[in-house]
Write an enzyme that holds these catalytic residues in place. Structure first.
Site, PDB file in Angstrom:
ATOM      1  CB  THR A 119       1.958  -2.808  10.948  1.00  0.00           C
ATOM      2  OG1 THR A 119       0.695  -3.155  10.337  1.00  0.00           O
ATOM      3  CG2 THR A 119       1.841  -1.456  11.633  1.00  0.00           C
ATOM      4  CG  ASP A 138      -0.368   0.200   2.526  1.00  0.00           C
ATOM      5  OD1 ASP A 138       0.873   0.308   2.615  1.00  0.00           O
ATOM      6  OD2 ASP A 138      -1.115   0.291   3.521  1.00  0.00           O
ATOM      7  CB  CYS A 146       0.753  -2.455   4.659  1.00  0.00           C
ATOM      8  SG  CYS A 146       0.442  -3.572   6.039  1.00  0.00           S
ATOM      9  CG  HIS A 166       6.406 -29.189  10.599  1.00  0.00           C
ATOM     10  ND1 HIS A 166       6.143 -28.608  11.810  1.00  0.00           N
ATOM     11  CD2 HIS A 166       7.709 -29.569  10.621  1.00  0.00           C
ATOM     12  CE1 HIS A 166       7.244 -28.618  12.539  1.00  0.00           C
ATOM     13  NE2 HIS A 166       8.210 -29.201  11.850  1.00  0.00           N
ATOM     14  CG  HIS A 171       8.419 -25.584  11.776  1.00  0.00           C
ATOM     15  ND1 HIS A 171       8.576 -25.557  13.142  1.00  0.00           N
ATOM     16  CD2 HIS A 171       9.474 -26.299  11.291  1.00  0.00           C
ATOM     17  CE1 HIS A 171       9.679 -26.208  13.483  1.00  0.00           C
ATOM     18  NE2 HIS A 171      10.251 -26.661  12.373  1.00  0.00           N
TER      19      HIS A 171
HETATM   20  C1  RB5 Z   1      -1.612   2.808   6.643  1.00  0.00           C
HETATM   21  O1  RB5 Z   1      -1.589   3.993   7.380  1.00  0.00           O
HETATM   22  C2  RB5 Z   1      -1.503   1.605   7.564  1.00  0.00           C
HETATM   23  O2  RB5 Z   1      -2.629   1.501   8.375  1.00  0.00           O
HETATM   24  C3  RB5 Z   1      -1.299   0.352   6.757  1.00  0.00           C
HETATM   25  O3  RB5 Z   1      -0.187   0.493   5.946  1.00  0.00           O
HETATM   26  C4  RB5 Z   1      -1.041  -0.915   7.547  1.00  0.00           C
HETATM   27  O4  RB5 Z   1      -0.035  -0.736   8.494  1.00  0.00           O
HETATM   28  C5  RB5 Z   1      -2.215  -1.611   8.073  1.00  0.00           C
HETATM   29  O5  RB5 Z   1      -2.134  -2.708   8.635  1.00  0.00           O
END
Ligand code: RB5
Length: 142
Positions: A67, A8, A65, A133, A98
């Protein structure tokens, strides 16, 4: 190995580096976008990539993204996708060995380029161990 990659807006900056690292390791990478940092919704790209991985046997995916959490949540809605959120080499290795993971997720806002390189190395050099596994992975699907 053939990879699809998608992000993203919060993962797009590191994408060229990831593609370069993988290509230097002689992997093929198909970029599913986006191509700029305009705001987008991460599930749109997670679903787009998951459908490509499922349609092309033997391929793997990389979703980035901010996180990595949203991407992994959305990708794992697809039957047959095992998306693993990995923020170090150990979890990347274990996700393959695994869990037979087929989509790697991480957060651009969480890891630096050096750690990303070690994640990619760990992921690419590791194969599913099978054995005990196998039935555990089969039990993931409900
Ligand atoms: C975008 O601001 C952020 O929410 C997205 O990139 C991501 O981290 C969501 O899980």
């Amino acid at each position: 190995m053939k990879f699809f990659i998608a992000t993203d807006h919060a993962g797009v900056a590191i994408k060229p580096n990831v593609i370069k690292i993988l290509e230097e390791m002689n992997h093929t990478v198909i970029d599913l976008g986006p191509q700029n940092n305009s705001r987008v919704d991460y599930p749109d790209f997670a679903h787009k990539l998951s459908l490509e991985v499922l349609a092309n046997e033997g391929t793997q995916g990389i979703l980035i993204c901010g996180t990595g959490i949203g991407m992994s949540l959305a990708a794992n809605k697809h039957k047959g996708i095992r998306a693993a959120l990995c923020h170090d080499a150990y979890t990347a290795i274990m996700a393959k060995a695994h869990n037979d993971a087929n989509v790697l997720c991480f957060g651009e806002r969480v890891v630096g380029l050096g750690v990303v390189e070690s994640i990619l190395e760990g992921w690419c050099k590791t194969n599913f161990e099978g054995g005990r596994h196998t039935q555990r992975v089969e039990k993931i699907e409900i």
